[in-house]
Design a protein around this motif. Structure first.
Motif, PDB file in Angstrom:
ATOM      1  N   LYS A  12       3.041   5.865  -8.275  1.00 18.41           N
ATOM      2  CA  LYS A  12       3.460   4.990  -7.003  1.00 18.41           C
ATOM      3  C   LYS A  12       2.227   4.886  -6.218  1.00 18.41           C
ATOM      4  CE  LYS A  12       7.631   5.747  -5.268  1.00 18.41           C
ATOM      5  NZ  LYS A  12       8.666   6.620  -4.724  1.00 18.41           N
ATOM      6  N   ASN A  13       1.201   5.317  -6.500  1.00 16.39           N
ATOM      7  CA  ASN A  13       0.045   5.008  -5.870  1.00 16.39           C
ATOM      8  C   ASN A  13      -0.774   3.936  -6.378  1.00 16.39           C
ATOM      9  OD1 ASN A  13      -2.539   4.918  -4.376  1.00 16.39           O
ATOM     10  ND2 ASN A  13      -2.692   7.241  -4.200  1.00 16.39           N
ATOM     11  N   TYR A  14      -0.337   2.726  -6.065  1.00 13.50           N
ATOM     12  CA  TYR A  14      -0.609   1.472  -7.003  1.00 13.50           C
ATOM     13  C   TYR A  14      -2.187   1.303  -6.743  1.00 13.50           C
ATOM     14  CZ  TYR A  14       4.634   1.185  -6.245  1.00 13.50           C
ATOM     15  OH  TYR A  14       5.875   1.574  -6.378  1.00 13.50           O
ATOM     16  N   ARG A  15      -2.637   1.469  -5.540  1.00 11.86           N
ATOM     17  CA  ARG A  15      -4.095   1.038  -5.203  1.00 11.86           C
ATOM     18  C   ARG A  15      -5.078   2.014  -5.920  1.00 11.86           C
ATOM     19  NH1 ARG A  15      -6.369   0.257   0.416  1.00 11.86           N
ATOM     20  NH2 ARG A  15      -4.203   0.804   0.784  1.00 11.86           N
ATOM     21  N   GLU A  16      -4.783   3.538  -6.229  1.00 16.83           N
ATOM     22  CA  GLU A  16      -5.480   4.131  -7.389  1.00 16.83           C
ATOM     23  C   GLU A  16      -5.379   4.070  -8.534  1.00 16.83           C
ATOM     24  OE1 GLU A  16      -8.002   6.232  -6.076  1.00 16.83           O
ATOM     25  OE2 GLU A  16      -7.651   5.001  -4.313  1.00 16.83           O
ATOM     26  N   GLU A  59      -1.367  -3.758  -2.677  1.00 12.94           N
ATOM     27  CA  GLU A  59      -2.305  -2.687  -3.213  1.00 12.94           C
ATOM     28  C   GLU A  59      -3.031  -3.058  -4.505  1.00 12.94           C
ATOM     29  OE1 GLU A  59       1.591  -0.924  -1.340  1.00 12.94           O
ATOM     30  OE2 GLU A  59       0.823  -2.414  -2.209  1.00 12.94           O
TER      31      GLU A  59
END
Length: 363
Positions: A12-16, A59
């Protein structure tokens, strides 16, 4: 990253997640010269935010820009042309692109306002906007979703944002499939970063999102769209433009030869599926217990295919899915977590096309 490889990452941490996938792909080495002119081509078909399943999540764009800038690239642009019914500038505004451009010092290019040139696309004359054709490297950033005319849309159809509006109209008069395939012979598809977070079930403009919480990476746009077909429960031959593009030499549609590299496990793809009325109707055939969104999303796609074929009425009991069924028994399940059941569909997560075949046989 190899040409026949598929990278995927869940969460769910799309940027990383984006930065990790691009690092694993070795994108900086693939681009090479730090002075190259790089374009990011998201899907902003309409002026709507991405949670509805139509447009690319910001993101992914920010993660890509940060990755590129961390590796010394500075000549970065976002280039897009929304569909004829919307203005690109409005889509940029609604999705927050002016703020991102200011934050990172990049430029936005509206292809609806660009000049264009005619190209011989292997026997078909196609007008393509001049700016994207001036790029040294293009990162195609489509949304994996359904489409009311072409059934699915991803990398190859996302190229339509690189042509002027009058050409988009002409594509529709030609039935879309053939011109989409020929367009791919002239436009750049150097790297494909697929937003498989919550694409729509049926329509390009969104409305019935199916949560998958996954990002995919490809170097071959034909392989990309072939894999997308299977993800949504279709056979490659169901989508005419994919085979056409393959015959034109754009890429390879044989997913059996693909090397799939998962950067983490599918159980990282947590998150609740938005229960639109359409999705809710399909979900009533499932019994979910701690199901990861990638597996559950695949089941929703599979149930939709069965519904299209009039087969869901044969489903007399609910289909078990999810980690809550580990170590338990039952009659019918999908996913490795239901391996103790009498009949289950292997995979973590299984592709929707495999679920369709399994359920057709066992319902």
């Amino acid at each position: 990253m190899e040409k026949h490889e598929i990278l995927m990452i869940y969460g769910k941490n799309y940027r990383e997640m984006t930065k990790k996938l691009l690092d694993r792909a070795g994108l900086a080495d693939q681009i090479g010269d730090r002075n190259k002119k790089i374009g990011l081509k998201p899907n902003l078909v309409v002026a709507r935010t991405p949670e509805g399943g139509a447009t690319t999540h910001m993101e992914l764009v920010e993660g890509t820009i940060e990755y590129l800038q961390d590796h010394g690239f500075r000549n970065i642009f976002v280039t897009e042309g929304s569909w004829v019914g919307d203005r690109t500038g409005e889509a940029f505004r609604v999705c927050g692109y002016p703020q991102v451009a200011k934050k990172y010092g990049i430029s936005l290019v509206d292809n609806q306002k660009d000049t264009y040139t005619s190209y011989d696309a292997k026997g078909m004359q196609i007008n393509v906007c001049d700016f994207p054709m001036s790029l040294d490297f293009l990162i195609n950033m489509p949304v994996l979703k359904g489409h009311c005319q072409t059934v699915v849309t991803c990398a190859l159809k996302n190229n339509k944002g690189l042509i002027p509006n009058q050409e988009k109209r002409r594509f529709h008069t030609m039935g879309l499939h053939k011109p989409i395939a020929h367009l791919a012979t002239v436009v750049p598809n150097d790297f494909i970063l697929v937003d498989n977070i919550c694409g729509d079930l049926d329509f390009e403009e969104g409305g019935n999102p199916v949560t998958m919480n996954r990002i995919l990476g490809f170097r071959d746009p034909v392989l990309c769209d072939a894999y997308v077909c299977e993800t949504m429960g279709y056979q490659v031959d169901d989508i005419a433009y994919i085979r056409m593009a393959e015959r034109l030499g754009v890429g390879c549609a044989d997913t059996s030869k693909a090397k799939i590299t998962e950067l983490n496990e599918g159980c990282n793809a947590t998150g609740k599926i938005r229960m639109t009325r359409r999705v809710q109707e399909l979900a009533r055939y499932a019994e979910a217990s701690d199901a990861c969104s990638a597996c559950y999303g695949s089941l929703i796609y599979a149930l939709d295919r069965l519904n299209d074929r009039g087969l869901l009425r044969k489903c007399k009991e609910k289909i078990a899915i999810g980690q809550g069924f580990q170590g338990k028994t039952g009659k019918l399940g999908v996913g490795q977590c239901t391996c103790g059941f009498e009949k289950f569909c292997k995979g973590c997560p299984p592709k929707a096309v495999d679920m369709v075949a399994f359920l057709e046989e066992n319902l």
